[in-house]
Design a protein around this motif. Structure first.
Motif, PDB file in Angstrom:
ATOM      1  N   ALA A 187     -39.801  63.822  83.819  1.00 17.54           N
ATOM      2  CA  ALA A 187     -40.509  63.676  85.096  1.00 17.54           C
ATOM      3  C   ALA A 187     -41.835  62.923  84.942  1.00 17.54           C
ATOM      4  O   ALA A 187     -42.141  62.055  85.761  1.00 17.54           O
ATOM      5  N   ILE A 188     -42.608  63.230  83.922  1.00 19.19           N
ATOM      6  CA  ILE A 188     -43.904  62.566  83.754  1.00 19.19           C
ATOM      7  C   ILE A 188     -43.730  61.088  83.379  1.00 19.19           C
ATOM      8  O   ILE A 188     -44.335  60.223  84.020  1.00 19.19           O
ATOM      9  N   PRO A 189     -42.907  60.745  82.382  1.00 19.43           N
ATOM     10  CA  PRO A 189     -42.734  59.311  82.081  1.00 19.43           C
ATOM     11  C   PRO A 189     -42.113  58.544  83.255  1.00 19.43           C
ATOM     12  O   PRO A 189     -42.489  57.394  83.508  1.00 19.43           O
ATOM     13  N   ALA A 190     -41.206  59.175  83.975  1.00 16.43           N
ATOM     14  CA  ALA A 190     -40.609  58.504  85.131  1.00 16.43           C
ATOM     15  C   ALA A 190     -41.648  58.287  86.221  1.00 16.43           C
ATOM     16  O   ALA A 190     -41.686  57.225  86.854  1.00 16.43           O
ATOM     17  N   GLY A 191     -42.502  59.258  86.444  1.00 19.50           N
ATOM     18  CA  GLY A 191     -43.563  59.111  87.436  1.00 19.50           C
ATOM     19  C   GLY A 191     -44.534  58.007  87.073  1.00 19.50           C
ATOM     20  O   GLY A 191     -44.943  57.217  87.929  1.00 19.50           O
ATOM     21  N   ILE A 192     -44.895  57.929  85.805  1.00 20.32           N
ATOM     22  CA  ILE A 192     -45.797  56.866  85.358  1.00 20.32           C
ATOM     23  C   ILE A 192     -45.127  55.505  85.507  1.00 20.32           C
ATOM     24  O   ILE A 192     -45.761  54.524  85.922  1.00 20.32           O
ATOM     25  N   ALA A 193     -43.842  55.420  85.194  1.00 22.70           N
ATOM     26  CA  ALA A 193     -43.104  54.160  85.348  1.00 22.70           C
ATOM     27  C   ALA A 193     -43.038  53.736  86.819  1.00 22.70           C
ATOM     28  O   ALA A 193     -43.174  52.556  87.144  1.00 22.70           O
ATOM     29  N   VAL A 194     -42.846  54.698  87.714  1.00 19.59           N
ATOM     30  CA  VAL A 194     -42.790  54.387  89.143  1.00 19.59           C
ATOM     31  C   VAL A 194     -44.152  53.901  89.630  1.00 19.59           C
ATOM     32  O   VAL A 194     -44.241  52.928  90.389  1.00 19.59           O
ATOM     33  N   ILE A 195     -45.227  54.537  89.198  1.00 23.90           N
ATOM     34  CA  ILE A 195     -46.573  54.099  89.582  1.00 23.90           C
ATOM     35  C   ILE A 195     -46.843  52.692  89.041  1.00 23.90           C
ATOM     36  O   ILE A 195     -47.391  51.840  89.741  1.00 23.90           O
ATOM     37  N   PHE A 196     -46.430  52.435  87.812  1.00 26.23           N
ATOM     38  CA  PHE A 196     -46.609  51.109  87.221  1.00 26.23           C
ATOM     39  C   PHE A 196     -45.855  50.055  88.031  1.00 26.23           C
ATOM     40  O   PHE A 196     -46.389  48.970  88.303  1.00 26.23           O
TER      41      PHE A 196
END
Length: 89
Positions: A51-60
């Motif tokens: 969830a955290i890496p996916a969230g960061i990827a989406v924000i990027f």
């Protein structure tokens, strides 16, 4: 300033403001989605590890979209500036 020139400048500003409106809205919503994913991954009980890496990827990805929109609007505004005088050929 002549009325014709004022109208041309107002139309130029209006066009810039309307450019990529849907992409900007999609970028804002995508940022919110990424923030929700990061918060869920950090504070959610039983949240998956991705969830955290996916969230960061989406924000990027949303920021990449924002940068593209800004760059494209700047490029168009520079090429279509109504204050530039046309050079005689």
């Amino acid at each position: 300033m002549k009325d014709e020139e004022l109208e041309r400048r107002q139309e130029w500003i209006r066009t810039i403001r309307l450019m990529h409106r849907n992409k900007r809205l999609a970028g804002y919503l995508t940022c919110v989605l990424g923030i929700i994913l990061v918060l869920w991954g950090r504070f959610g009980i039983g949240a998956p590890a991705w969830a955290i890496p996916a969230g960061i990827a989406v924000i990027f990805a949303a920021w990449v979209l924002f940068i593209y929109v800004l760059w494209d609007r700047w490029r168009w505004a520079k090429a279509n500036d109504p204050s530039k005088t046309e050079s005689p050929r």
